[in-house]
Structures are given as structure tokens and as C-alpha cells.
Design a protein around this motif. Sequence first.
Motif, PDB file in Angstrom:
ATOM      1  N   THR A 283      22.399  54.928   1.354  1.00 21.46           N
ATOM      2  CA  THR A 283      21.486  55.293   0.131  1.00 21.46           C
ATOM      3  C   THR A 283      20.396  54.371   0.404  1.00 21.46           C
ATOM      4  OG1 THR A 283      21.395  55.636  -2.091  1.00 21.46           O
ATOM      5  CG2 THR A 283      22.565  53.689  -1.416  1.00 21.46           C
ATOM      6  N   ALA A 284      19.104  54.589  -0.278  1.00 25.24           N
ATOM      7  CA  ALA A 284      17.982  54.058  -0.303  1.00 25.24           C
ATOM      8  C   ALA A 284      18.285  52.687  -0.810  1.00 25.24           C
ATOM      9  CB  ALA A 284      16.790  54.710  -0.906  1.00 25.24           C
TER      10      ALA A 284
ATOM     11  N   GLY B  60      22.642  51.633  -3.833  1.00 22.36           N
ATOM     12  CA  GLY B  60      23.855  51.467  -3.985  1.00 22.36           C
ATOM     13  C   GLY B  60      24.503  50.323  -4.766  1.00 22.36           C
ATOM     14  N   GLY B  61      23.569  49.501  -4.972  1.00 22.29           N
ATOM     15  CA  GLY B  61      23.976  48.139  -5.538  1.00 22.29           C
ATOM     16  C   GLY B  61      25.086  47.232  -4.535  1.00 22.29           C
TER      17      GLY B  61
ATOM     18  N   ILE C 184      16.241  56.017   6.091  1.00 22.31           N
ATOM     19  CA  ILE C 184      16.957  56.898   4.920  1.00 22.31           C
ATOM     20  C   ILE C 184      17.759  58.024   5.529  1.00 22.31           C
ATOM     21  CG2 ILE C 184      16.058  58.617   3.220  1.00 22.31           C
ATOM     22  CD1 ILE C 184      15.167  55.547   2.887  1.00 22.31           C
ATOM     23  N   ASP C 185      19.142  58.108   5.105  1.00 30.66           N
ATOM     24  CA  ASP C 185      19.791  58.944   5.567  1.00 30.66           C
ATOM     25  C   ASP C 185      19.795  60.546   4.883  1.00 30.66           C
ATOM     26  OD1 ASP C 185      21.936  59.704   7.574  1.00 30.66           O
ATOM     27  OD2 ASP C 185      23.489  59.373   5.806  1.00 30.66           O
ATOM     28  N   ALA C 186      19.957  61.500   5.602  1.00 29.36           N
ATOM     29  CA  ALA C 186      19.923  62.851   5.173  1.00 29.36           C
ATOM     30  C   ALA C 186      20.880  63.047   4.099  1.00 29.36           C
ATOM     31  CB  ALA C 186      20.028  63.884   6.022  1.00 29.36           C
ATOM     32  N   PRO C 187      20.556  63.628   2.798  1.00 30.27           N
ATOM     33  CA  PRO C 187      21.704  64.102   1.909  1.00 30.27           C
ATOM     34  C   PRO C 187      22.597  65.112   2.180  1.00 30.27           C
ATOM     35  CG  PRO C 187      19.620  65.274   1.405  1.00 30.27           C
ATOM     36  CD  PRO C 187      19.383  64.371   2.493  1.00 30.27           C
ATOM     37  N   ARG C 188      23.790  64.857   1.724  1.00 31.73           N
ATOM     38  CA  ARG C 188      24.905  65.904   2.301  1.00 31.73           C
ATOM     39  C   ARG C 188      25.148  67.122   1.220  1.00 31.73           C
ATOM     40  NH1 ARG C 188      24.016  62.847   5.697  1.00 31.73           N
ATOM     41  NH2 ARG C 188      25.660  61.414   6.798  1.00 31.73           N
TER      42      ARG C 188
END
Length: 264
Positions: free
Chosen positions: A230-231, A235-236, A260-264
Motif C-alpha cells: 500500500t502507499a 498500512g501502518g 505504487i502497486d496496482a489495486p486488485r
Amino acid sequence: TNMPMMLADVKHYGLQGFEPYAGQVLQYLGNPLAFKNLLKESGVELASVGDVPRRPSDRIGDAAAPASATAPVQYPWLGGEGNAKLIAEMEACARDFLQPLGVDHWKNNMGPRPPGGPSDDQLKALADTANEIGLRTKKYGVRLSLHAHMWGPMEREHDFRRVMALTDPNYVFLILDTGHNILGGMDVVKITDEFFPRITEYHLKDTYPEWRGNKQGPTQESLRQKSRDTAVGGGGCVDFPGVFAVLRKNHLKGWVVFDIDAPR
């Protein structure tokens, strides 16, 4: 692969540059100056390139290429079949493509992870391969930068430390990644501080607290269902103030990339 659109997007969001994958720059492999002119016109800088660009005809037997279910996986980075070809291709790419573009470091994931993880002999062969490639590419001003990545041969801290101990710091450098390193069970602040002199670039992303200190990361299949990335701050999990303190203390001069990963 629509490069003008990608450059326009990077510019739109106020970023200085970007790091494309090999497949996105393949179209310019024989004409790097055309790519360089496009970058100049857009006002966007090229940070690095991910892995070695290969035409489809050159990817037969390559570990990164699609393979049939029965075809054996090759591990050229680990001294397996295709090792000499890999070394020659990477030297040629540094000389003929990256050098004209002014790229001074080169991100490489080193292919897939063997089942059960690499053996000590494979890690030694990986270090030997990296030393040889790094020696050759540095002649063209390009520092080989290994990217410890999930499902790759340097995923876990043992793999990472073994390879770094066996490689020459004059020829083999690092790109650290806050997400992948935590998913690989590492303490990113400690690793960043310890290996800072070899870092040419840094990737920033977050993951989730349940992965902190893990003994085994997520499978690739589970990631197809739900991203573990996550950005920054999303995610903490990652101690970003701790990471930034190390980078500032040591006056990082290289690129810091929002990954930045692509959303699912």
C-alpha cells in the motif's frame, strides 16, 4: 507501453522522474536517443530501468519469460543455464542503451526464487555473477543495483546478507524497498543504516503490521487476490520516520521512488 502518456502522467503529478520496467522501454532498445529526446521534451527524468530489456526472440529459455508447465525453470543469475548469455547481454545493454541515456544505476530483481530458497552454492554463484556483471557495467558508468524482492533469490535476510558479504562493494550496489524487505522478514531501519554506503536508490511503500518480523512471506497466489502493498503510511507497518532519519543522517544522494502497486 504508451510512453508519452506515462511521461505526461508523471509530470501531471509533479514528480521529477520515474523508473519504467524493461518491457516499457523495449520499444527504444535500438534507439535510446529517441527515448532521451522524449524525456527531454517532457521534462521528466529517468531514474533507472527495471531489469534487462529483451526482445521476444531473445527471451526463449529466460527465467522471466512465460514457460510451459513442463519446462524446467532456469536460473541464470544463480549460475544455471544461460549465465554467460545473461552477463554478455547485460554488459551490452549498459554500453548501448543505459549509457547513452545517462542512467548511472540499474535495478535488477535477479529472476525467480528456487523452491525452498537458494542453496549456499547458488548464493555463491549469484554473488559471482553479480560481481562479474557489476565489474563490466561500471566501465560504462552504470552501477549494478540488486533489488531484494519477494519471490526472488535475495528475499530473506539470510540470502541478502550472504550475497552482500560475497560481493565487491565497488561493483555491486543495492536498491532497498520498505515493503519487500519487511515481507522478507527484515528490519528496514536496521538494514538501511547498516548497508547505506551501497544504496543507489530507495523504494517507498507500506505493508501491514501482521507481516512485521515474519518467518515466511505471502505467496504469489495470495497476492493475486489481495495486494500486501500500500502507499506510504497506508498500512501502518513501516517505521517511515526511522527510515527517513537514516536517509537524512547519511545524506542520500540517489533517487527515492514512490512504488505504487496496482489495486486488485
